[in-house]
Design a protein around this motif. Structure first.
Motif, PDB file in Angstrom:
ATOM      1  N   ILE A 105      25.182  44.702 -37.058  1.00 19.69           N
ATOM      2  CA  ILE A 105      25.174  46.162 -37.202  1.00 19.69           C
ATOM      3  C   ILE A 105      25.227  46.857 -35.850  1.00 19.69           C
ATOM      4  N   HIS A 106      24.065  47.078 -35.250  1.00 27.21           N
ATOM      5  CA  HIS A 106      24.048  47.969 -34.096  1.00 27.21           C
ATOM      6  C   HIS A 106      24.742  47.342 -32.893  1.00 27.21           C
ATOM      7  N   GLU A 107      24.406  46.077 -32.600  1.00 25.17           N
ATOM      8  CA  GLU A 107      24.937  45.452 -31.392  1.00 25.17           C
ATOM      9  C   GLU A 107      26.456  45.330 -31.471  1.00 25.17           C
ATOM     10  N   VAL A 108      26.964  45.142 -32.676  1.00 25.70           N
ATOM     11  CA  VAL A 108      28.404  44.985 -32.790  1.00 25.70           C
ATOM     12  C   VAL A 108      29.098  46.333 -32.603  1.00 25.70           C
ATOM     13  N   MET A 109      28.339  47.418 -32.867  1.00 26.62           N
ATOM     14  CA  MET A 109      28.943  48.741 -32.676  1.00 26.62           C
ATOM     15  C   MET A 109      29.155  49.049 -31.205  1.00 26.62           C
ATOM     16  N   ILE A 110      28.302  48.456 -30.354  1.00 24.87           N
ATOM     17  CA  ILE A 110      28.356  48.858 -28.943  1.00 24.87           C
ATOM     18  C   ILE A 110      29.018  47.782 -28.106  1.00 24.87           C
ATOM     19  N   LEU A 111      29.836  46.946 -28.735  1.00 24.73           N
ATOM     20  CA  LEU A 111      30.515  45.851 -28.030  1.00 24.73           C
ATOM     21  C   LEU A 111      31.261  46.329 -26.804  1.00 24.73           C
ATOM     22  N   ASP A 112      31.895  47.502 -26.895  1.00 21.28           N
ATOM     23  CA  ASP A 112      32.770  47.933 -25.820  1.00 21.28           C
ATOM     24  C   ASP A 112      32.066  48.764 -24.763  1.00 21.28           C
ATOM     25  N   ASN A 113      30.828  49.190 -25.050  1.00 18.69           N
ATOM     26  CA  ASN A 113      30.145  50.011 -24.061  1.00 18.69           C
ATOM     27  C   ASN A 113      29.713  49.150 -22.887  1.00 18.69           C
ATOM     28  N   SER A 114      29.737  49.749 -21.704  1.00 17.28           N
ATOM     29  CA  SER A 114      29.364  48.967 -20.532  1.00 17.28           C
ATOM     30  C   SER A 114      28.676  49.884 -19.524  1.00 17.28           C
ATOM     31  N   GLY A 115      28.037  49.269 -18.573  1.00 14.27           N
ATOM     32  CA  GLY A 115      27.471  49.986 -17.440  1.00 14.27           C
ATOM     33  C   GLY A 115      26.480  51.064 -17.829  1.00 14.27           C
ATOM     34  N   PHE A 116      26.677  52.225 -17.254  1.00 13.74           N
ATOM     35  CA  PHE A 116      25.756  53.343 -17.418  1.00 13.74           C
ATOM     36  C   PHE A 116      25.521  53.677 -18.893  1.00 13.74           C
ATOM     37  N   ASP A 117      26.624  53.734 -19.633  1.00 15.72           N
ATOM     38  CA  ASP A 117      26.508  54.100 -21.053  1.00 15.72           C
ATOM     39  C   ASP A 117      25.698  53.071 -21.825  1.00 15.72           C
ATOM     40  N   LEU A 118      25.946  51.798 -21.531  1.00 14.02           N
ATOM     41  CA  LEU A 118      25.195  50.749 -22.224  1.00 14.02           C
ATOM     42  C   LEU A 118      23.713  50.867 -21.891  1.00 14.02           C
TER      43      LEU A 118
END
Lengths: 669, 301
Positions: B201-214
């Motif tokens: 669910i959640h972790e798969v949604m943020i697969l592409d986020n990186s750096g500051f945003d992550l």
């Protein structure tokens, strides 16, 4: 000027406009119609604003030969509220339509008729709010229905459009039948054609039946289940500016009628309130559950309209319960919540339909599975749709939250003040229903927005979509400004709605200012919080901008989990997005699969099609069978409609003869 | 203001305590309690890589997500001190502002055009829709119980009430703990420990986020946990003076974090198709709370 003069002036402007449209060159028609709509809007807004500021405008036209003799014209706060909403939405619709119809330039006669009916449509909706006299009311009502029908079937060459149009026409006339019977009954009881004479019969023993007749008539227009089946057909068929105005305003006139008849009711408020509340919760849930799974974006928006009618109905139900229990705070919270939700919905739903119309104009498809990635080519439209989606989900800092907050407050107030275990349970279930509606609408609108505007394009379109013209964007900017003004200064709109509720239900409310002071303060607080929240977002985002400015930022492919050749088809589709939801609510969302089975003897299966779609449960299992049952006995009367002119002439003669004999023998007075 | 600062403080170590509990439960030495926060700070110092498919939505979403949680936290009171924002019906806004942040995260996942992230987004939308009635019924029950509709009034009068209110508070704690787990996509519904793609669910949604945003997103998760912890603490903290209430606030947050760690260590993830049933159980438990309140108030007639 008296209010009747304003109305007569609007009639004159209408006829001048129709004549003008006939003689003007076809490329200037749009401009002329916009100006006619604006002029009429101004003419009718003046008395409305006067009424809203506390001077109800009341007048009558003397027509000696007209049944009843005089025609009462009456603009009170309630009519004014609706007239202003109608005017704002119709002007926006005309502006948007002038841009939207540019792509139909070759259909010159269609366009001419379209604009004639548009100005008629606008002013007839205003008239509905003005006339108290039954016959004039019905005439305006009928004009409104017929002109909107003509607007719906703009592309009448298309078979589906005609089908949707006929469906719409029949259902609207069913509504007129109920209203007409109601008015006739009222006339036989009181000798007056006025709707306000309902107050006189209200205490008689069969008054409830008259109310039910009127209620059904108005509920068909408003789209309460199970009378909602015209909406999901008519809205997709109509041109988008028409769907925007129809969804924003025309269904609200059903609500207008319901509020009117409620105000004449003088007993059994409580039970009617409970019934209306339950029906509305079911309507809201049914609408949004269907909206979440539809893949035709305009159909999805149409179901969403049903949901919002449900939310408005929850407000009305709470208000009625408040009257029944004599709780003034609840009356005001319920009805003003409903009124503000009417305003809010007219704004964001027309915004959504307009931006959806922009998408349709550029892509020529309503199937979201063929769209995707429009954010790149149509950025402004995408943002419009996004703002509409936030607002319709009731999310702060947008205006949808204001009315939902009022209705939530109404429910909590009811929980505190209404006695009896069954009422408490009903209110808690309504709370659960309203919360679920909010949650599902987030699912529905993330799906619509995500699939239409984000990701990669899912199919090759004939033309590369590009941003729409400024004239189509302008009304959407206007709507957003109105929406933000409600979100940031809700106390202004709230105090206006309190005044209206007070004047309409004056017998039940003694002193509102004292009780509503805290709610008005809360409204102010919410407006400020919305502002602070926007400031907070800007602050964090600026911080982020300055922090990231010095660092490396790069663009790369979407992470495909090691798979390096992703194709647009592999994206999540709208159907798969809503799939687990649809399975969960399988009792309401029925799925049909269409495919040819492979027979046993067929060794080498060739190409075959497989398609699935979700259908409307109530339409398929309740409305359609009922219609089939009804049409069976009607077959025996088919010989009357035989298509021969001669027999129709005979019918005419026959009818004249009956009227003549009736008068001669003084059977008809 | 006090409550806001306390929640921010608690958020620095919350996930650390959870991770530490899990490592002790599985017999490992494990990192220190500040390690997750150090990771977040490391992320905040980085640049970013964006997907070519994505638009400004993807870049704005983590910011708005964080802002929405900060605003929600500002509404939570502490003992006899109201939150920064307090008005009648503020918990409605609390839930809706959180939903606003979630809306952005969902569309930012769809913005990347990845099938994995679409799947996560779909589930996130579904589960948060299912979990919302439970929260509203709990708050509605407390509102009915106390006669008020703002966090501050509810919690401050709840604790002057009879002892039975603590019993109802206990049930509510159970529901709130599980709501926190579901909202953050933790163990019974989702397993954040697995490799990113396998997390559902959640972790798969943020697969592409990186750096500051992550970093923002991870920090928002910690904040969300300590926010629910503060809600739970408020169920039990009376209008006691600050020297008592502040330590007990941290003790409750600590116990909550340890409980989350233990839950995650000894529970297996449910099958995805069983999750809706599980979440509906929360709604039924919160209905139990509601009937309990009716019983106490003598409204069963």
């Amino acid at each position: 000027m008296d209010v009747s003069q304003y109305i007569l002036l609007s009639v004159l402007v209408l006829f001048a406009g129709i004549v003008g449209l006939a003689f003007i060159s076809s490329d200037k028609r749009a401009i002329l119609s916009i100006s006619i709509v604006i002029i009429n809007a101004v003419i009718t807004s003046i008395p409305s604003i006067m009424a809203l500021t506390g001077n109800p405008q009341s007048d009558n036209l003397l027509l000696p030969h007209f049944p009843g003799g005089t025609i009462d014209i009456h603009i009170d706060g309630l009519s004014a509220w609706f007239i202003l909403i109608i005017n704002f939405t119709s002007v926006n619709g005309a502006l948007f339509g002038s841009g939207y119809l540019k792509s139909y330039q070759n259909l010159r006669t269609n366009l001419g008729f379209h604009w004639v009916f548009y100005i008629l449509f606008h002013i007839s909706m205003v008239w509905v709010c003005v006339f108290d006299h039954g016959i004039m009311f019905l005439i305006s009502w009928e004009l409104m229905s017929l002109s909107s029908l003509m607007l719906v079937i703009f592309e009448y060459q298309n078979k589906n459009v005609i089908k949707a149009g006929i469906n719409y026409m029949l259902q609207m006339h069913l509504s007129v039948v109920f209203l007409t019977i109601g008015f006739i009954w009222l006339f036989t009881e009181t000798g007056s054609f006025n709707l306000s004479s309902l107050a006189q019969v209200a205490s008689s023993k069969h008054s409830l039946w008259i109310f039910i007749l009127f209620f059904i008539g108005f509920a068909i227009k408003a789209g309460f289940i199970p009378f909602h089946t015209w909406l999901p057909h008519a809205h997709p068929a109509a041109p988008s500016h028409v769907s925007g105005v129809m969804s924003g305003v025309i269904v609200k006139l059903g609500i207008f009628g319901i509020i009117r008849i409620i105000s004449y009711l003088n007993h059994s408020w409580f039970i009617i309130g409970e019934i209306l509340l339950s029906l509305s919760v079911l309507t809201a849930l049914y609408g949004i559950i269907n909206a979440a799974v539809k893949n035709d974006f305009k159909q999805s928006l149409a179901f969403c309209t049903i949901e919002n009618i449900g939310i408005i109905g929850i407000g009305l139900g709470l208000g009625l319960i408040g009257i029944g229990a004599q709780k003034e705070t609840l009356i005001i919270l319920g009805f003003s919540g409903a009124l503000i939700h009417i305003l809010n919905h007219s704004l964001y739903k027309s915004l959504l339909f307009f931006s959806a119309g922009s998408v349709y104009q550029q892509t020529h498809t309503r199937n979201i599975e063929k769209l995707g990635g429009l954010m790149k080519s149509m950025p402004v439209t995408s943002i419009f749709f996004l703002i509409g989606a936030f607002a319709i989900g009731g999310l702060p800092p947008f205006n949808g939250f204001i009315s939902e907050y009022l209705i939530y407050s109404g429910i909590f107030n009811g929980l505190f003040t209404i006695k009896g275990i069954s009422n408490v349970i009903l209110l808690v279930l309504s709370l659960v229903g309203l919360v679920m509606v909010g949650g599902i609408s987030i699912l529905a609108f993330t799906k619509l927005f995500g699939v239409i505007f984000l990701g990669h394009p899912r199919s090759e379109l004939h033309e590369q979509p590009k941003e729409v013209t400024f004239i189509m964007q302008l009304p959407q900017y206007l709507i957003i400004v109105a929406m933000l003004s409600i979100a940031i200064f809700p106390q202004f709109f709230f105090s206006n709605s309190i005044t209206i509720v007070e004047s309409v239900f004056s017998t039940h409310i003694s002193n509102s200012a004292l009780q509503m002071a805290s709610t008005t303060n809360n409204m102010t607080t919410i407006g400020q919080i919305s502002l602070y929240f926007m400031a907070l977002v800007v602050l964090i985002f600026t911080m982020r901008y300055y922090v990231l400015k010095k660092r490396t930022q790069s663009f790369s492919e979407t992470w495909g989990c090691g798979y390096v050749a992703p194709i647009p088809h592999a994206q999540y589709t709208g159907r798969s997005y809503a799939r687990s939801f649809a399975d969960l609510f399988g009792i309401i969302i029925r799925e049909r699969k269409v495919f040819d089975k492979i027979s046993k003897t067929q060794l080498y299966p060739g190409h075959r099609k497989f398609s699935t779609y979700y259908f409307d449960l109530l339409e398929k299992y309740l409305v359609t069978p009922l219609v089939k049952q009804l049409s069976f006995p009607l077959n025996y009367f088919q010989f009357i409609q035989n298509g021969r002119i001669q027999s129709y002439v005979i019918y005419g003669l026959f009818f004249i003869l009956i009227v003549f004999l009736g008068t001669a023998l003084s059977l008809i007075k | 203001m006090v409550s806001f600062l306390l929640i921010i403080l608690a958020s620095f170590v919350f996930i650390g305590v959870v991770v530490r509990t899990k490592s002790i439960a599985s017999g490992r030495k494990g990192p220190g309690v500040m390690q997750p926060m150090k990771d977040i700070i490391r992320l905040w110092r980085k640049g970013a890589v964006y997907s070519k498919t994505s638009s400004f939505i993807f870049q704005m979403a983590p910011t708005i997500y964080l802002a929405s949680i900060l605003l929600a936290i500002a509404m939570i009171p502490h003992g006899k001190l109201p939150g920064i924002i307090s008005f009648d019906g503020d918990f409605v806004m609390f839930a809706y502002i959180l939903a606003f942040g979630k809306f952005w995260m969902i569309i930012s996942a769809l913005d990347t055009g990845s099938s994995f992230e679409g799947m996560g987004a779909s589930r996130e939308a579904l589960y948060s829709m299912l979990v919302e009635p439970a929260f509203f019924i709990i708050m509605g029950s407390f509102a009915l119980f106390t006669g008020y509709t703002s966090f501050y009034d509810i919690f401050s009068t709840l604790n002057y009430g009879p002892y039975i209110s603590y019993l109802i508070g206990l049930l509510a704690t159970f529901v709130l703990v599980l709501i926190a787990m579901i909202e953050n996509s933790r163990m019974p519904v989702d397993d954040p420990k697995t490799h990113l793609e396998l997390t559902m669910i959640h972790e798969v949604m943020i697969l592409d986020n990186s750096g500051f945003d992550l970093g923002n997103i991870f920090y928002a998760t910690s904040l969300k946990f300590s926010m629910y912890g503060a809600l739970i603490a408020n169920l039990f903290l009376g209008a006691v003076p600050l020297p008592i209430s502040i330590p007990s606030f941290f003790i409750i947050q600590f116990v909550f974090a340890v409980a989350v760690g233990i839950l995650e260590s000894f529970m297996a993830r449910f099958r995805m198709s069983h999750n809706p049933q599980f979440i509906f159980i929360l709604t039924s438990v919160s209905l139990l709370i509601f009937f309990g309140v009716l019983l106490v108030l003598g409204k069963f007639i």
